[in-house]
Design an enzyme around this catalytic site. Structure first.
Site, short mmCIF file in Angstrom:
data_model
loop_
_atom_site.label_atom_id
_atom_site.label_comp_id
_atom_site.label_asym_id
_atom_site.label_seq_id
_atom_site.Cartn_x
_atom_site.Cartn_y
_atom_site.Cartn_z
N LYS A 75 -7.42 -0.83 11.46
CA LYS A 75 -6.80 -1.29 10.20
C LYS A 75 -5.59 -0.39 9.91
O LYS A 75 -4.54 -0.85 9.47
CB LYS A 75 -7.84 -1.22 9.07
N ASP A 125 4.43 -14.47 12.05
CA ASP A 125 3.08 -14.89 11.65
C ASP A 125 2.11 -13.72 11.86
O ASP A 125 1.66 -13.47 12.97
CB ASP A 125 2.70 -16.10 12.52
N GLU A 181 0.83 -1.22 0.00
CA GLU A 181 0.00 0.00 0.00
C GLU A 181 0.86 1.27 0.00
O GLU A 181 1.71 1.44 0.88
CB GLU A 181 -0.92 -0.01 1.24
N HIS A 195 -1.86 11.25 -0.34
CA HIS A 195 -1.76 10.13 -1.28
C HIS A 195 -1.40 10.66 -2.66
O HIS A 195 -0.53 10.14 -3.34
CB HIS A 195 -3.11 9.41 -1.41
C1 MEV Z 1 -6.01 3.22 5.03
O1 MEV Z 1 -5.27 2.06 4.67
C2 MEV Z 1 -6.02 3.38 6.54
C3 MEV Z 1 -6.92 4.49 7.07
O2 MEV Z 1 -8.25 4.31 6.58
C4 MEV Z 1 -6.87 4.41 8.58
C5 MEV Z 1 -7.87 5.30 9.29
O3 MEV Z 1 -8.93 5.61 8.71
O4 MEV Z 1 -7.58 5.62 10.46
C6 MEV Z 1 -6.46 5.84 6.58
#
Ligand code: MEV
Length: 429
Positions: A269, A285, A82, A383
């Protein structure tokens, strides 16, 4: 001591970055040959690692820079597909570095082996017997792995619980034994499974029941790592936002995640965006780390934020992250995969505890990177800025030209290689 501050690293070509790495004393010629070769994981090695092999699946390996953790510098290998993740972690690590760095700690590396016993005539009596024979059972389980005991680890404690005790429960009653095993610098899955399997016949004899499952628990809640950072607001100011505004935005973002599982999953995430790449690069792992991290985020009964962000009395932003971190520096595929061997050398950690601490610090940095962007400009701006740089480079821009072309692409709102090529030609004229 190696430094993790390498100004302009992102502007170098891959070749220049590799030359820099090759000069580090840490690496032998063989290491760099592996790292830079087209086939860093040979088909032979891959074929010995898993079944039905037809190829390998490479990922980009980037370096997280600027990490200062407990006053030690770390260059952090991150394997991830990513964009923006490595840049964001390095950006935040630089801010935290200027605030004194991350402080981290880790518990002893105590993992859990579970034994499931069903069909006992008297579950209470079976539980009592197991607890009464604790020392005997601990000695017996340690006898199954003497080399671990020699290294200073081994089973340390034991516990027993009865599940589904209430009559009318739709599930069978069962006795669950937990053996707490210090696995030293190994993640320990194989060690634990061997140990608990060896104990099954003795447990059946003692409980008059039948043993089914004998397996580690991936919820390693006695193998925790914690990271903390304290950042004065002036270090957070950016692009028209005051440090206080950024700080408050981060705290509000945290409160959103803490109160709402829909947001918490995305928030977490983002934390795993930092954690998984290091876990993967170091040959650990990542499914085990992921599973435990999410269980830990739900330990109070509602799935919530893994991190906590608050303001201290001086108005500093304070961030904390605690997670189970069952990673190792020995065993598993760590020394089988040549790139993971090199990643360990690069990280220069002396123990699994230290590795666990670096990983949570990266997770905390990654979370702040996301929240800071989300609470200010939104993540697309960053980004796009990064993407425009890659597009400029792909179109042949080098050195100072990269920034200029990237900026012109953003201004033209046309981030494509074709447009970048036109701009490169114009620039050269
Ligand atoms: C993107 O990979 C991760 C985010 O969505 C995390 C978040 O929203 O805190 C930017």
């Amino acid at each position: 001591m190696q430094t993790s501050r390498i100004p302009g690293f992102y502007n170098m070509t891959v070749e220049e970055r590799r030359e820099l790495l090759a000069k580090m004393d840490t690496f032998t010629e063989e290491d760099t040959a592996y790292l830079f070769s087209k086939e860093s994981l040979s088909m032979d090695t891959a074929d010995n690692m898993i079944e039905n092999v037809v190829g390998t699946f490479p990922l980009p390996l980037g370096l997280g820079l600027n990490f200062l953790i407990n006053n030690k510098d770390y260059v952090v290998p991150m394997a991830i597909e990513e964009p923006s993740v490595v840049a964001s972690a390095s950006h935040i690590a630089k801010i935290v570095r200027n605030a004194g760095g991350f402080s981290t700690e880790a518990t002893d590396r105590v993992m859990i082996g579970q034994i499931q016993v069903v069909g006992c005539q008297d579950f209470d009596a079976a539980k009592k017997t197991i607890l009464h024979e604790k020392d005997y059972l601990i000695n017996a389980v340690n006898a199954a792995y003497p080399s671990l005991v020699k290294r200073g680890g081994g089973a340390e404690d034991l516990d027993a619980r009865i599940l589904n005790e209430k009559t009318g429960s739709k599930y069978s009653q069962m006795l669950i034994i937990h053996i707490y095993i210090n696995t030293c610098d190994a993640m320990g899955a194989n060690i634990i499974n061997t140990m608990v399997e060896s104990l099954a016949p003795t447990v059946e004899e003692l409980t008059d029941g039948k043993v089914y499952l004998r397996i580690l628990s991936n919820y390693a809640d006695r193998c925790l790592a914690r990271a903390r950072c304290v950042i004065p607001p002036d270090l957070l100011a950016s692009d028209g936002f005051s440090g206080e505004e950024v700080r408050d935005g981060v705290i509000h973002a945290y409160e959103f995640a803490a109160s709402d599982p829909y947001r918490a999953v995305t928030h977490n995430k983002g934390i795993m965006n930092g954690i998984d790449p290091v876990v993967i690069a170091t040959g650990n792992d990542w499914r085990a780390v992921e599973a435990a991290a999410h269980a830990h985020a739900a330990r109070d009964g509602q799935y919530g934020s893994m991190t906590e962000w608050s303001k201290d009395e001086e108005g500093n932003l304070v961030g904390e992250l605690e997670l189970p971190m069952s990673v190792g520096t020995v065993g598993g595929s760590i020394h089988v995969h040549p790139v993971s061997r090199i990643a360990h050398k690069l990280l220069n950690v002396v123990s699994a505890q230290e590795l666990a601490q670096v990983i949570v610090a990266v997770g905390l940095a990654q979370n702040l990177g996301a929240l800071k962007a989300l609470a200010t400009d939104g993540i697309q701006k960053g980004h796009m800025a990064l993407h425009s740089r890659s597009v400029a480079i792909a179109a042949g821009a080098t050195g100072e030209m990269i920034d200029v072309i990237s900026q012109r692409l953003i201004e033209a709102n046309e981030i494509r290689v074709g447009k970048a090529k036109e701009l490169v030609e114009e620039y050269k004229k």
